[in-house]
Design an enzyme around this catalytic site. Structure first.
Site, PDB file in Angstrom:
ATOM      1  N   HIS A  89      58.302  56.220  70.943  1.00 56.45           N
ATOM      2  CA  HIS A  89      58.165  55.106  70.004  1.00 56.45           C
ATOM      3  C   HIS A  89      58.269  53.745  70.698  1.00 56.45           C
ATOM      4  CE1 HIS A  89      62.694  55.221  69.836  1.00 56.45           C
ATOM      5  NE2 HIS A  89      62.533  53.925  69.650  1.00 56.45           N
ATOM      6  N   ASP A 130      59.848  62.706  70.689  1.00 51.73           N
ATOM      7  CA  ASP A 130      59.915  61.262  70.934  1.00 51.73           C
ATOM      8  C   ASP A 130      60.147  60.945  72.410  1.00 51.73           C
ATOM      9  OD1 ASP A 130      59.651  58.635  70.118  1.00 51.73           O
ATOM     10  OD2 ASP A 130      61.798  58.366  69.787  1.00 51.73           O
ATOM     11  N   SER A 172      66.580  52.325  73.319  1.00 56.30           N
ATOM     12  CA  SER A 172      65.690  53.475  73.191  1.00 56.30           C
ATOM     13  C   SER A 172      65.063  53.840  74.520  1.00 56.30           C
ATOM     14  CB  SER A 172      64.585  53.181  72.184  1.00 56.30           C
ATOM     15  OG  SER A 172      65.090  53.138  70.880  1.00 56.30           O
TER      16      SER A 172
END
Length: 474
Positions: free
Chosen positions: A109, A139, A214
């Protein structure tokens, strides 16, 4: 940024609490001292060693135009001039270098829809990166940087399965664009299913993880990567002490495939599964609640070719016990297509082993929902809380059912055994008590027999193209 409610994709440093060592307590109580695991005084040395492996990821994405307020002289909604070049916006995340060839791990993402990707190395240099491959299901993504600075450090993978709740974890990344940020906490839990995807088995940590973390690494106390920081649970969007990381055991499998092939190939068994319950076990005449129930076998799939049948109970895959459908789904997904696996199943009273050649998982096709039943259908079977009608021939042909088999659920009485079992309007009942259903009368008869014998009634139904077992208790 959010893929599901109250979970934000990417956070307070935990103080070291003084304690009385167990060995001293044991001596004071006259007991033999027990060995005590040494804890680091601080994480200075570990952070100094691993920080150079951590990078920031800068991804340029097309900017979605926002409608402008209306008014005289304003541009039309969309806010862009007709011939203006498309705008881009920079999204920032984290990553870490895993090879001398310049491979960098991050989250999907972080770089999704990016038109340009750059990596900001620990020495401050900013270099372009090539996207090697992504796996949206977990992911994860892998980039490659050709111009690595000489002597750039490379992170080492650790064993996430060896990490137990309470163990130290160290997150390093670029939250809110602040590079080289270190946060420390403990492993809160393992194998968390946060319902973000089919292969959820996250590590949960209370090391602070925020937006921009992230794709960054989660280290253990030895400086090894045990997870890839991916998500937080937060009502506010900021860290509240619940962060999630893809465990290294899974991440290494995905990353290796992405580097080698640019994509991930997952195993396929070709069955629909249900969790075994006490009521289902009793309806099947079993003494123990174990394994998972095969509710449907995909025609011409690997399980069908191996001879698996609806109603089989899968107990083991190889040496691994199967307690929940998710256990089997994760285990099969990690097998390479073409692998021959051994399933231990229970069929009736007989336990047997079945060899199955694992297929390859492909994107599923969404089946058409059953059509509405005729409005003038007469309800039957209200004693068990169902209004039933004969199955229209068009739906029977669509579902490829033989003869006059099947019955359509027109309505479900609130608070009835049927509602408690989870039966819904427009479900198609095809079996009752392991016997094929030719019409509503067969279901009524099977229900009467179950009531007389004071036992649950096993029903097999079709919903949205999938087969499902339910047990109705009198």
């Amino acid at each position: 940024m959010n893929r599901f409610r109250n979970v934000a994709w990417s956070g307070a440093i935990v103080s070291l609490l003084a304690f009385v060592p167990a060995a001293i307590q044991a001596q004071e109580q006259g007991q033999a001292p027990q060995p005590v695991q040494a804890s680091p005084v601080d994480f200075t040395q570990i952070v100094a060693e691993v920080s150079p492996t951590v990078v920031a990821i800068i991804a340029q994405r097309p900017q979605r135009e926002r409608p402008m307020r209306g008014g005289a002289g304003d541009l039309p909604f969309g806010g862009a001039e007709p011939d203006a070049p498309p705008r881009t916006a920079a999204a920032q995340g984290s990553g870490f270098v895993i090879s001398e060839e310049g491979h960098v791990v991050t989250n999907n993402h972080v770089i999704q829809e990016a038109t340009e990707i750059e990596v900001l190395l620990a020495d401050g240099s900013r270099v372009p990166a090539e996207l090697i491959g992504t796996d949206p299901a977990t992911d994860l993504a892998v980039l490659q940087v050709d111009d690595l600075t000489e002597g750039t450090s490379v992170a080492s993978w650790g064993d996430s399965d060896a990490l137990l709740p309470g163990a130290w974890t160290i997150a390093i990344g670029s939250p809110f664009g602040l590079g080289e940020t270190v946060t420390v906490g403990v492993l809160s839990a393992r194998s968390r299913d946060i319902r973000s995807g089919p292969y959820d088995e996250f590590l949960q940590t209370d090391a602070s993880i925020n937006q921009g973390n992230s794709g960054g690494p989660l280290f253990n106390a030895q400086g090894e990567v045990v997870g890839v920081n991916t998500a937080i649970f937060s009502p506010t969007g900021a860290n509240v002490g619940i962060g999630f990381a893809v465990p290294s055991r899974l991440a290494t499998l995905i990353v290796d495939q992405l580097i080698e092939d640019g994509e991930v190939r997952r195993g396929l068994l070709g069955v629909n599964l249900q969790q075994m319950t006490e009521v289902l076990a009793e309806a099947l005449g079993l003494d123990d609640v174990q394994g998972v129930l095969v509710s449907q076998v995909v025609p011409d799939g690997p399980a069908d070719d191996a001879g698996l049948q609806m109603g089989d109970i899968i107990l083991q895959l190889g040496d691994q016990d199967i307690e929940m459908p998710r256990d089997l789904s994760l285990a099969v997904a990690e097998l390479a297509p073409g692998t021959v696996a051994v399933l231990t199943i229970l069929r009736g009273d007989e336990e047997m082993e079945v060899e199955v050649m694992i297929g390859e998982l492909r994107p599923p096709e969404t089946p058409d929902s059953p059509a509405e039943a005729p409005d003038d259908a007469l309800p039957e079977g209200m004693r068990l809380g169902l209004a039933l009608s004969p199955l229209p021939s068009a739906i029977r042909r669509e579902l490829d059912l033989p003869g006059s088999s099947g019955a359509m659920v027109q309505d479900v009485v609130p608070g009835s055994p049927a509602q408690e079992a989870g039966i819904r309007r427009n479900d198609v009942i095809v079996e009752a008590g392991t016997q094929l259903v030719d019409g509503p009368g067969d279901i009524s008869q099977a229900w009467s027999e179950a009531m007389a014998e004071d036992r649950p009634l096993l029903i097999r139904l079709l919903r949205g193209g999938a087969s499902l077992f339910v047990a109705l208790r009198p």
